[in-house]
Design an enzyme around this catalytic site. Structure first.
Site, short mmCIF file in Angstrom:
data_model
loop_
_atom_site.label_atom_id
_atom_site.label_comp_id
_atom_site.label_asym_id
_atom_site.label_seq_id
_atom_site.Cartn_x
_atom_site.Cartn_y
_atom_site.Cartn_z
N SER A 15 0.82 -1.22 0.00
CA SER A 15 0.00 0.00 0.00
C SER A 15 0.85 1.27 0.00
CB SER A 15 -0.92 0.03 1.22
OG SER A 15 -1.55 1.29 1.31
N ARG A 16 0.40 2.26 -0.77
CA ARG A 16 1.09 3.55 -0.79
C ARG A 16 0.44 4.56 0.14
NH1 ARG A 16 2.63 1.36 -5.83
NH2 ARG A 16 4.88 1.66 -6.01
N LYS A 66 -13.48 -3.98 1.96
CA LYS A 66 -14.37 -2.81 1.86
C LYS A 66 -15.84 -3.16 2.15
CE LYS A 66 -11.54 -0.23 -1.45
NZ LYS A 66 -11.52 0.58 -2.68
N ASP A 102 -13.75 6.91 -2.83
CA ASP A 102 -13.24 6.58 -4.16
C ASP A 102 -13.88 7.46 -5.23
OD1 ASP A 102 -11.46 4.59 -3.34
OD2 ASP A 102 -12.98 3.03 -3.42
N ARG A 157 -22.94 -8.21 -15.30
CA ARG A 157 -22.48 -7.25 -14.27
C ARG A 157 -22.76 -5.81 -14.72
NH1 ARG A 157 -16.58 -8.49 -12.10
NH2 ARG A 157 -17.37 -7.75 -10.10
P1 ATR Z 1 -12.50 -4.01 -9.03
O1 ATR Z 1 -13.13 -4.03 -7.67
O2 ATR Z 1 -11.10 -3.46 -9.04
O3 ATR Z 1 -13.36 -3.34 -10.04
P2 ATR Z 1 -13.31 -6.60 -9.99
O4 ATR Z 1 -14.65 -6.44 -9.34
O5 ATR Z 1 -12.60 -7.90 -9.89
O6 ATR Z 1 -12.29 -5.53 -9.45
O7 ATR Z 1 -13.48 -6.19 -11.54
C1 ATR Z 1 -12.47 -6.38 -12.48
C2 ATR Z 1 -12.98 -5.90 -13.83
O8 ATR Z 1 -11.99 -6.20 -14.83
C3 ATR Z 1 -14.26 -6.60 -14.29
O9 ATR Z 1 -15.02 -5.69 -15.06
C4 ATR Z 1 -13.70 -7.73 -15.14
O10 ATR Z 1 -14.61 -8.24 -16.09
P3 ATR Z 1 -15.65 -9.44 -15.66
O11 ATR Z 1 -16.73 -8.77 -14.88
O12 ATR Z 1 -16.10 -10.01 -16.93
O13 ATR Z 1 -14.83 -10.40 -14.82
C5 ATR Z 1 -12.58 -7.02 -15.84
N1 ATR Z 1 -11.59 -7.95 -16.39
C6 ATR Z 1 -10.65 -8.64 -15.71
N2 ATR Z 1 -9.92 -9.41 -16.55
C7 ATR Z 1 -10.43 -9.20 -17.80
C8 ATR Z 1 -10.12 -9.70 -19.12
N3 ATR Z 1 -9.11 -10.59 -19.31
N4 ATR Z 1 -10.85 -9.23 -20.16
C9 ATR Z 1 -11.86 -8.34 -20.00
N5 ATR Z 1 -12.20 -7.85 -18.77
C10 ATR Z 1 -11.50 -8.27 -17.71
#
Ligand code: ATR
Length: 281
Positions: A15-16, A66, A102, A157
């Site tokens: 963490s920063r 969170k 955020d 989603r």
């Molecule tokens: P955060 O809380 O940081 O938003 P998260 O809820 O895990 O983390 O969301 C990660 C996002 O990156 C999601 O929109 C995810 O898409 P999915 O909902 O389909 O999982 C997206 N993401 C991660 N890897 C991906 C990939 N290889 N291609 C396209 N989208 C990706």
């Protein structure tokens, strides 16, 4: 009496936040410190239930806690309430209160870099539909943007965001993204694509409006492949580091009683830390 604050996460060593709050504590000559609390998931509920016994006046909360912080806070600000996630905790008369900063971080970062970014914007395109996207979509809607297009690999989603926030959110399939970029003036990446160790976000930016702003909430590396390509096309870009710096402001003010500023010196300090770890590009 020294006031103690910390960031709670698991893992949390990377963490920063200590760098940011440490800078402000020193700048303002405050008798306080800001540390790291690594709390594993099986202990987080008990930790938060006895937050007053932790010796902390408040804390930031990061992944994966969170939502647990949201449940533990007996009072929450409206943004946290809308997002179901708390990243900032403090005590009021012994009661645990929570906020989500955020959204503030995201908006303040854009405001600082491009003050007119929201004017006559019309539509924004957001990539991703996870927790970070929820904060970004909420922030954009709160600024009166007419429509927020959300493209996500898992369409359901994106639809969940529309169901929560209403018809100004337009879910689209990831494969239909190209057609939505035509004339787009604000593109936000909230996916983990482009993050160090992840595949790059590889999309064609040629259809974007020449005055488009491209921003990435990923800040490791500081210059993501998306931002690099956008810059090469002459588009305006805003990196994700500013969001991290700005989201820290309200917590510091709560715990230590001074509203701190995101100064060029703080940003330079954070960039030096990224550089020292080989995380600039
Ligand atoms: P955060 O809380 O940081 O938003 P998260 O809820 O895990 O983390 O969301 C990660 C996002 O990156 C999601 O929109 C995810 O898409 P999915 O909902 O389909 O999982 C997206 N993401 C991660 N890897 C991906 C990939 N290889 N291609 C396209 N989208 C990706």
């Amino acid at each position: 009496m020294t006031r103690h604050a910390a960031v709670i996460g698991h893992p949390v060593a990377h963490s920063r936040s200590p760098l940011i709050h440490g800078y402000w504590l020193k700048q303002h000559g405050i008798d306080g410190d800001y540390g790291l609390r690594d709390v594993p998931p099986e202990r987080i509920e008990a930790f938060l239930a006895d937050f007053a016994g932790s010796g902390l006046v408040g804390a930031n909360v990061t992944v994966p806690h969170k939502e647990a912080a949201f449940r533990a806070a007996v009072e929450r600000d409206p943004v946290a309430q809308a997002l179901g996630a708390v990243n900032t905790l403090w005590l009021e008369d012994g009661r645990l209160c929570g906020a989500n900063t955020d959204v503030h971080g995201f908006l303040a970062n854009l405001d600082a870099a491009e003050p007119e970014w929201a004017r006559a914007l019309g539509e924004a395109v957001v990539l991703g539909a996870g927790g970070a996207s929820r904060a970004v979509v909420y922030g954009l809607l709160s600024r009166g943007i007419d429509r927020v297009v959300v493209a996500n690999r898992t369409r359901a989603r994106a639809e969940a965001l529309r169901d929560q926030f209403g018809p100004r959110v337009l879910p689209v399939d990831w494969r239909d993204l190209a057609s939505r970029l035509d004339g787009c003036r604000l593109l936000v990446n909230t996916t983990s694509l482009g993050m160090k160790g992840q595949p790059p976000l590889d999309i064609d930016l040629s259809a974007l409006s020449p005055d488009a702003l491209v921003t990435d909430i990923v800040y490791v590396p500081l210059e993501t492949p998306l931002l690099k390509v956008a810059k090469a096309r002459g588009l305006a870009t805003v990196d994700g580091l500013g969001m991290l710096l700005h989201q820290a402001v309200p917590g510091f003010e709560r715990w230590f009683g001074v509203r701190p500023e995101v100064t060029p010196e703080l940003r330079a300090l954070a960039i030096a830390d990224l550089a020292a770890k080989g995380q600039l590009t």
